[in-house]
Design an enzyme around this catalytic site. Structure first.
Site, PDB file in Angstrom:
ATOM      1  N   ARG A  51       0.783  -1.230   0.000  1.00 24.45           N
ATOM      2  CA  ARG A  51       0.000   0.000   0.000  1.00 24.45           C
ATOM      3  C   ARG A  51       0.817   1.284   0.000  1.00 24.45           C
ATOM      4  O   ARG A  51       0.447   2.253  -0.636  1.00 24.45           O
ATOM      5  CB  ARG A  51      -0.931  -0.003   1.209  1.00 24.45           C
ATOM      6  N   LYS A 148      -1.084 -19.018   6.002  1.00 26.31           N
ATOM      7  CA  LYS A 148      -2.077 -19.246   7.026  1.00 26.31           C
ATOM      8  C   LYS A 148      -2.476 -17.905   7.642  1.00 26.31           C
ATOM      9  O   LYS A 148      -1.654 -16.991   7.598  1.00 26.31           O
ATOM     10  CB  LYS A 148      -1.555 -20.222   8.073  1.00 26.31           C
ATOM     11  N   HIS A 178       4.811 -23.605   6.959  1.00 26.52           N
ATOM     12  CA  HIS A 178       6.279 -23.617   6.942  1.00 26.52           C
ATOM     13  C   HIS A 178       6.862 -24.806   7.699  1.00 26.52           C
ATOM     14  O   HIS A 178       8.021 -25.142   7.515  1.00 26.52           O
ATOM     15  CB  HIS A 178       6.864 -22.284   7.422  1.00 26.52           C
ATOM     16  N   LYS A 182      10.587 -27.676   6.844  1.00 23.15           N
ATOM     17  CA  LYS A 182      11.719 -27.963   7.736  1.00 23.15           C
ATOM     18  C   LYS A 182      12.468 -29.196   7.230  1.00 23.15           C
ATOM     19  O   LYS A 182      11.858 -30.186   6.823  1.00 23.15           O
ATOM     20  CB  LYS A 182      11.217 -28.249   9.146  1.00 23.15           C
ATOM     21  N   GLU A 216       6.284 -23.382  22.839  1.00 25.63           N
ATOM     22  CA  GLU A 216       6.954 -22.099  22.615  1.00 25.63           C
ATOM     23  C   GLU A 216       7.182 -21.416  23.955  1.00 25.63           C
ATOM     24  O   GLU A 216       6.380 -21.591  24.879  1.00 25.63           O
ATOM     25  CB  GLU A 216       6.074 -21.187  21.764  1.00 25.63           C
ATOM     26  N   ASP A 235      -4.748 -21.946  15.566  1.00 27.71           N
ATOM     27  CA  ASP A 235      -3.471 -21.376  15.150  1.00 27.71           C
ATOM     28  C   ASP A 235      -2.385 -22.443  14.959  1.00 27.71           C
ATOM     29  O   ASP A 235      -1.484 -22.264  14.149  1.00 27.71           O
ATOM     30  CB  ASP A 235      -3.013 -20.346  16.206  1.00 27.71           C
ATOM     31  N   HIS A 240      -0.274 -26.973  11.748  1.00 31.59           N
ATOM     32  CA  HIS A 240       1.071 -27.526  11.941  1.00 31.59           C
ATOM     33  C   HIS A 240       1.058 -28.926  12.569  1.00 31.59           C
ATOM     34  O   HIS A 240       1.695 -29.859  12.069  1.00 31.59           O
ATOM     35  CB  HIS A 240       1.920 -26.608  12.814  1.00 31.59           C
ATOM     36  N   LYS A 331       1.920 -21.824  24.499  1.00 34.72           N
ATOM     37  CA  LYS A 331       2.786 -20.647  24.562  1.00 34.72           C
ATOM     38  C   LYS A 331       3.271 -20.440  25.988  1.00 34.72           C
ATOM     39  O   LYS A 331       2.645 -20.919  26.927  1.00 34.72           O
ATOM     40  CB  LYS A 331       2.011 -19.421  24.110  1.00 34.72           C
TER      41      LYS A 331
END
Ligand code: NAD
Length: 483
Positions: A51, A148, A178, A182, A216, A235, A240, A331
């Protein structure tokens, strides 16, 4: 024998959202590393379309800084970096309006591969597809890359697929996950299907259970607004973890080819049984040394969104009958670990007197940290004094085993080059994505219907106590998450 690297043809890669976070942190640094590795043919161009108003020189300057920040040690090679940024161009484009489209159309060249990376929110996918068609910018051989989240439920995923299908064939659409890029994930297939050792044991006769962990240490960071409407199930699990589950559980495709592999993955998703609600644990992190609580992070004091999920799944087919697949992701956990562990059954009878431990072979496939695999085997503890058995890992960390000269490309670099090569093996097909939503939707709907409150867990732990119990009740335990 070492197989050769398939060369890449000259290309124009248009990145919609070329000024965004993903472009700066992953796509451009990845392209630079491939450029340095000699995989970006002379004359290939990267055209950013976003943009903001700016010219090529401004964009090159911005990306030079971004690549230096996120590109790792290779960016010290300033000569290559200077040469690489000369291949970058910029066009200001409004996905929702007409501005910039004829300029972009004029920039395109015949006779080179055209790829369009939709690094923008999914709300713009339809507009981009429509405009590319309307301005005759995309041709029959063009590829589009989408990120995603691919929908937030079955209905929206179907709508997105239908929107893209209006202008692109399935073999032109590259849906990125992604995790599939790997090195270890591909190695999982090499190990399973390239060795005589594992495949005969890869079934309910020999496998006790399989664990998949994606932990994570970070919280929701700056993505609070998006994440709070999504949660760990949407998510992480739907995409994944589900993809990892497919690769570990699928039958051997007849060849390593895109549709053969994706057909087998789809069969796994379709064979997943609905999850029993006693076999799912949702969690949300509390404040701690790592930082504020989840609710403070997303600025929603009443949020019931989960930042952690653990569940036990079953695949209803002959290979996996009765073998539980335990999945967990969260998380602000104790450590940053992504791994799949295949836990084999114990031998049933020990000939060694006094040896009461249940020795189990475990094949652990690590995606991070230190991509690699280790196989836990039982041996005699060295030294005199009888036969005492110990379990030791046969460690194969790729960086150690293959040496430093074997630079392992990052997932994004590999996947972008696969797009240019026209190889869809490591991308999700539309029907896979829909089948994955069809499995997760009833779980999420039930949580929403009963306003389910996640269990709280302390930051820096392995998640809520109930997640431990999920395994303990079955006489099993999670592998340790190392801090
Ligand atoms: P961002 O907000 O940082 O960047 C968005 C980009 O889109 C900007 O370049 C902006 O100029 C452009 N844009 C927005 N509206 C536009 C319009 N109307 N016309 C033209 N351009 C427009 O977003 P991001 O973090 O880079 O994410 C991009 C996509 O990738 C999203 O779908 C996101 O969910 C997905 N994704 C991002 C990450 C990540 O690590 N950032 C990871 C996985 C998936």
């Amino acid at each position: 024998m070492v197989s050769r690297v398939i060369p890449v043809e000259q290309f124009d890669l248009v990145i919609f959202g070329g000024t965004g976070d993903l472009a700066r942190r992953k796509i451009l640094p990845g392209l630079f590393r491939r450029f340095r590795a000699g995989q970006m043919p002379e004359g290939s161009r990267v055209i950013a379309a976003a943009r903001s108003e700016m010219d090529d020189a401004d964009y090159r300057k911005q990306m030079m800084a971004a690549i230096k920040e996120f590109g790792g040690s290779e960016t010290k090679d300033t000569e290559s970096l200077e040469a690489f940024v000369q291949s970058l161009h910029y066009v200001a484009v409004d996905a929702r309006g007409d501005g910039g489209w004829s300029e972009l159309a004029q920039l395109m060249r015949d006779g080179v591969i055209r790829a369009f990376y939709f690094s923008v929110g999914p709300g713009l996918f339809g507009d981009l597809a429509e405009r590319l068609h309307q301005h005759a910018i995309a041709d029959r051989d063009s590829r589009i890359v989408v990120e995603k989240p691919f929908g937030r439920d079955l209905q929206s995923a179907k709508a997105l697929n239908a929107t893209l299908a209006q202008h692109f064939r399935e073999d032109q659409i590259y849906r990125i996950d992604h995790y599939l890029g790997k090195e270890t994930v591909q190695n999982l297939m090499a190990v399973r299907f390239g060795n005589a050792l594992f495949e005969p044991l890869w079934n309910s006769h020999y496998v006790d259970h399989i664990q998949i962990t994606v932990a994570e240490t970070v919280g929701v960071g700056g993505r609070g607004g998006y994440y709070d409407k999504s949660g760990a199930m949407r998510d992480m699990v739907q995409n994944h973890l589900m993809q990892l589950l497919c690769l570990i559980a699928m039958e051997a495709p007849n060849q390593f080819e895109a549709d053969a592999v994706r057909d087998e993955k789809l069969k796994v998703i379709r064979a997943l049984q609905p999850v029993d609600f006693h076999h799912i644990v949702r969690g949300q992190y509390e404040p701690g040394s790592g930082g504020p609580s989840y609710r403070e992070d997303v600025e929603n004091p009443r949020s019931h969104t989960e930042s952690f999920v653990a569940l036990k799944a079953h695949i209803a087919n002959m290979r996996w009958a009765g073998v539980p697949f335990y999945l967990r992701t969260g998380k602000r956990m104790k450590g940053r670990v992504s791994e799949i562990a295949v836990v084999f059954k114990d031998i049933g009878h020990s000939i060694f007197e006094g040896d009461e431990a249940r020795h189990r072979n475990i094949l652990a496939i690590r995606l991070q940290p230190n991509e690699g695999m280790d196989l836990q085997v039982t041996i005699k503890e060295p030294g005199p004094g009888g036969m005492r058995l110990v379990d030791v890992p046969l460690d194969m960390t790729f960086a150690d085993a293959l040496g430093d000269e074997q630079e392992v490309p990052d997932a994004y670099e590999r996947l972008i080059m696969d797009v240019i090569r026209g190889n869809q093996t490591l991308f999700m097909r539309g029907d896979e994505v829909e089948a994955a939503w069809a499995w997760t939707d009833p779980i999420i709907e039930a949580w929403e219907a009963r306003n389910d409150v996640p269990k709280h867990y302390d930051q820096g732990t392995a998640g809520p106590e109930d997640a431990m119990m999920l395994m303990h009740r079955d006489g099993r335990r999670w592998r340790e998450i190392k801090g």
